[in-house]
Design an enzyme around this catalytic site. Structure first.
Site, mmCIF file in Angstrom:
data_model
loop_
_atom_site.group_PDB
_atom_site.id
_atom_site.type_symbol
_atom_site.label_atom_id
_atom_site.label_comp_id
_atom_site.label_asym_id
_atom_site.label_seq_id
_atom_site.Cartn_x
_atom_site.Cartn_y
_atom_site.Cartn_z
ATOM 1 N N GLU A 262 0.864 -1.194 0.000
ATOM 2 C CA GLU A 262 0.000 0.000 0.000
ATOM 3 C C GLU A 262 0.893 1.233 0.000
ATOM 4 O O GLU A 262 0.762 2.125 0.836
ATOM 5 C CB GLU A 262 -0.914 -0.046 1.231
ATOM 6 C CG GLU A 262 -1.627 -1.403 1.347
ATOM 7 C CD GLU A 262 -2.521 -1.536 2.581
ATOM 8 O OE1 GLU A 262 -2.461 -0.669 3.457
ATOM 9 O OE2 GLU A 262 -3.287 -2.516 2.625
ATOM 10 N N CYS B 207 -10.422 0.792 8.337
ATOM 11 C CA CYS B 207 -9.756 2.040 8.701
ATOM 12 C C CYS B 207 -10.372 3.243 8.003
ATOM 13 O O CYS B 207 -10.493 4.316 8.582
ATOM 14 C CB CYS B 207 -8.264 1.967 8.429
ATOM 15 S SG CYS B 207 -7.825 1.640 6.740
#
Lengths: 634, 634
Positions: free
Chosen positions: B307, B403
């Site tokens: 990521e 998240c």
């Protein structure tokens, strides 16, 4: 087929010489773990262990046996055009090593001989025994055809007898088929020399049993209690082309090498049996690949994930898999479709793959090999972009999974088999190589500097007049009105059919046919559905696809565009990359200056005119590491 | 900061209303495992188990605690502009649940409380205790600031005391730091209200200890004997931005969210301490991101692998990660750089991320969320291309790793904090939202239809004349000569400095400032080094980036080009996508007809003129699944 052509060609001689000088000796050392800085192959050692001549465990991949078979096959072919008694002795020695491991019942696979024969044939899906058998058969047939020696052929026949006893839908047999095809086309090559109907029938069985419900691989997986790697993948059994019976398949899916090996076997069986339904399945799959899933280089396999086909028109140039073996498989498939029916499109694709995506796999000196053949490379991305980690900016010495190097060698060494065909109607010339063709009562001496020049001179050699067609392929890249044929200096009576120009006359000794194909730089566009090539063009010259390399054009090739007027020039460069026709065109380069502190702005990049230097794609990455791209912005 | 702005804005009210109506209640249910068709969160249950009120094991991720903290923080902020006693009761209840799990020594992390406190603080690299602590501190500060209630703040302070006792370079303490930053900026928010130098010092310690040699994570990994996931990756400790001391870092690397959270904390500490070297490190990293590694939408993170950031100018639109949280992190970083020094470029990027890559993360109805925010989507590729498996063509209900949804909510709910600043010289207006600003002795009533219209009317409210600068940000997207400012209808004396137009005068009650920004469709080009945007342009209108969707323009958007004369029209569409300014331009579409059987050919695709319909990027994927692209061919 093997006896009808001799190659003596300016383009191919040097490539094939590296096979003899570098490839064959290097790979023999590799198989014997004698390359100091490479991972050991374990291949020959496995056979010695399996034969009880050495102790130890099985090393390398479960399909490691196939490496020596591919090597024997390739080496055997070279003996035909480059006789070498020392090499022949080495091959004989290799064959003895292989033969010594064969079990009394004919079984031969070192992985299971070493690790326990009780487990043999229990994991057809993943463990490659039938794949190794296929390669062994191919090697045996080749060596027998070239040398007349039966030693390996007898081993193969005994193995095939064992496989015949083991597989089938009858009670007590395994209704299975290979996870990785090749045995189908291998059996058909065997059948070509044995004419044993059991060999044809076994090939047909493997093809038709594939994907039948209930699925053998599913039941086998349950028996083994083994995790199915593709369980949660969109692939599942598509990876193996076993998701449905092959006759129902319409799209090329899954592992690209497996796919085209399977389709090649299907085409062989369709031809030998006259099975129209199977032939139609082959045509469907052929069209799906060549119209929607193949790169301009003949490469196939759009994704590293599963080394696989993805979906229609999905042809990324930079994350491509494009395995050398898969392009080789395209040549196999094309060759077999061409034997099934004489249509130029098969030869066009065969030529496309051969002159581009296949030979790109080997360094010009024959010492290093690509597994993956990208159409766009940024070296930095190979190192730092995880999606491109499989793409290498330079060829590698040897691979742990060494499928490509011996595969390219066996193809190059047997190139004679791809040049022409005969049937009752005609002698068909598919590829234009210098040399000699003898077939159907005709002998043709061929002189040409193809693919560098478009002129092909063929001289007929006959003892007495022969009346039949000589059918010359008019390449698909050559437009209407861009070719002409003369016989003895006069225009000839020509019937064009399915991409071949048929010349019908009574041929006499000394008749001279001249074919002139217009070679010029051609601006090629992809189907507008191909996202990755949108707004871009590729340059072709004859069958050769060209590319821009950083060595000639500097970095940031993404910032380079083709000018609207190309002013293209083709120039013979004897000292460049072993001698090539290089292309030059006008282009534009966006200036990087002035953007140092800007990432996005409401302004056009300035451009400056440049002269672009193009080299044939196959020859890229022979001058150090740098950027390369085939599709260039318009 | 929290007391100086009230938002009452045509653009943001509706987005923020969904936070109150949908986001907060839905997420509270999710935290309590009350969403029937979603994976359970386990979050609240973990706290109850940790407090001994329920039995069972820890569920969800090791950082699951952070979800309730983020929810409390977001919900707390909403109370400021949308008082709701029932919600406040629920928050109090949540706080009690959290508080009940705190250990006598202040420690609070349910994963280790449930699984064994002997293991706490032993895996800082991967196990997120300090990350959860950071979020808890942020929630505590927010709730205290909004409600004045100390309950959660006291919990946080006790936890911070425990952390102070645990970490440091003194003998007997752990010289560690978090694998996932956030506690640095959380401690600085705490310091803003406590002014306790220990809180500042702890933040500074975590920042400066990071990446010091010998590397804490390396020693910790050895102690744990745990496999290091990034062992053979090009990342290694770059993933955590711990490969070298932060003051030496010059490139934004590794996990993008971690990176910008860290840099945000660095900017806070640099500001609070006046540490010029640290500020310079922040500027270097800022420039590296905003000049080389950021998408036009403010998205960051070019690769799904880790990521992460990749390398300069590597900004693929279709395999992007572009996590919503990372764009939020860019807003955090920009906001903090702006507090460090008043420069328009920080506010420009803050605005860019906010109006594009952040709010694209939430469906217009507030019910679904994107984790990944691509700039080009082919739904078929999301399903069938492994490299794009993380890219979804529609927003998802909830995530196992949840998240993004609470993160976007806490940002939107606290938007007041991003609008303006004061210092001794001036009141700086960074963002143009309707509402009211009270700061530095001035009160400004702001009326605007920004970003749909470029006119901003500000009315001064003062009890007595105030002499100071009002500094209005001139957005970077607005060219020279494209804006004007008048005061009480007359042209004003203006000093432009670092992207702000300073108006210096003695302000009197009722003074009216008018800012006019030229809104028009702008054709934006990327730096020519950005490969994926070469030969393409994006359309911007004010701060908004636009895109083409299949819903308006049909499929195969790769075959669509911008016309050379755009004939661009901007049009208010009250009924489209909640009310937007849509853009129309001329374009060309390559005809797909005639290519059915061709993949490569020596011919240009035919084109037909079309009218292109553009919608703001943030609003894409609100009308079903289809193609989308931001960068369109020229």
């Amino acid at each position: 087929m093997i006896d009808n052509a001799i190659i003596n060609d300016g383009f191919w001689n040097s490539i094939r010489d590296t096979v003899v000088k570098e490839g064959i000796p290097y790979q023999w050392k590799a198989l014997n773990d004698q390359i100091p800085d490479a991972e050991p192959s374990h291949c020959i050692r496995n056979f010695r262990i399996a034969a009880g001549k050495e102790s130890g465990g099985h090393g390398g991949y479960v399909f490691q046996d196939s490496d020596v078979a591919k090597w024997i096959e390739g080496a055997a072919y070279t003996l035909r055009w480059h006789p070498d008694p020392t090499l022949e002795d080495i091959i004989d020695e290799a064959i003895e090593t292989v033969a010594a491991a064969q079990q009394p019942d004919g079984y031969l696979d070192t992985y299971y001989i070493i690790n326990g024969l009780d487990k043999r044939w229990t994991d057809l899906r993943d463990n490659h025994e039938l794949y190794c058998a296929g390669h062994l058969i191919e090697a045996a047939v080749a060596y027998y055809q070239v040398t007349g020696k039966r030693r390996l052929l007898d081993v193969a026949l005994k193995l095939v007898d064992h496989i015949l006893d083991t597989f089938g839908t009858d009670e007590g047999r395994l209704p299975g088929y290979p996870g990785h095809p090749i045995i189908e086309m291998a059996l058909m090559r065997l059948y070509d020399i044995t004419h044993d109907p059991r060999h044809l029938e076994l090939a047909r069985y493997f093809i038709d049993q594939r994907g039948q419900s209930p699925l053998y691989f599913e039941a086998e997986g349950r028996r083994n209690g083994k995790r199915f790697f593709w369980e949660d993948s969109p692939f599942r059994y598509k990876y193996y082309q076993a998701h449905m019976p092959v006759r129902q398949q319409t799209e090329a899916v899954g592992h690209a090498v497996r796919a085209v090996y399977l389709y090649s076997g299907m085409a062989d069986v369709a031809r030998a049996t006259g099975d129209g339904e199977l032939a139609e399945a082959c045509r469907r799959l052929w069209r799906n690949i060549t119209r929607r899933r193949m790169y301009i280089t003949g490469a196939i396999g759009s994704s590293e994930y599963g080394e696989s086909f993805t979906f229609d028109y999905d042809l990324p140039n930079d994350t491509i898999y494009g395995e050398t073996c898969a392009a080789i498989g395209m040549v196999f498939f094309a060759r077999r479709m061409l034997r099934l029916e004489k249509k130029g499109e098969y030869a066009d694709t065969m030529e496309r793959a051969l002159y581009n995506g296949v030979i790109s796999g080997m360094q010009l000196d024959g010492k290093r090999f690509f597994y993956v053949n990208p159409l766009e490379v940024i070296p930095e991305a190979c190192a730092l972009d995880y999606n491109k980690r499989h793409v290498k900016p330079e060829r590698q010495k040897w691979f742990g999974c060494a499928c490509c190097p011996p595969n390219i060698i066996r193809l190059l060494a047997s190139l004679e088999n791809y040049i022409c065909d005969t049937d009752q109607d005609a002698l068909y010339v598919h590829l234009y190589l210098g040399g000699k063709i003898e077939a159907g009562g005709l002998s043709l001496n061929i002189e040409t500097r193809y693919p560098w020049e478009g002129s092909v001179r063929m001289t007929v050699n006959v003892s007495y007049p022969v009346s039949r067609d000589i059918a010359l392929r008019i390449p698909g890249w050559c437009g209407k009105g861009e070719w002409k044929i003369s016989v003895n200096g006069a225009s000839a009576d020509i019937r064009v059919e399915d991409g071949y120009a048929h010349l019908n006359r009574e041929w006499r000794d000394g008749d001279e046919i001249r074919l002139e194909l217009a070679l010029r730089p051609r601006v090629i566009r992809a189907n507008p559905r191909v996202r990755e090539d949108s707004g871009k063009a590729a340059l072709q010259y004859g069958p050769l696809v060209y590319c821009l390399e950083e060595a000639d054009n500097g970095p940031a090739l993404n910032a380079v565009r083709l000018a609207s007027h190309l002013n293209a020039v083709a120039k013979w460069e004897p000292d460049l990359l072993g001698g090539i026709v290089a292309l030059e065109t006008d282009g534009l380069r966006e200036r990087l200056e002035g953007w140092e502190t800007l990432l996005y702005a409401e302004r056009e990049p300035e451009v400056e005119p440049i002269r672009l230097h193009w080299v044939p794609y196959y020859a890229w990455a022979n001058r150090g590491v740098g950027e390369m791209r085939v599709w260039v912005r318009l």
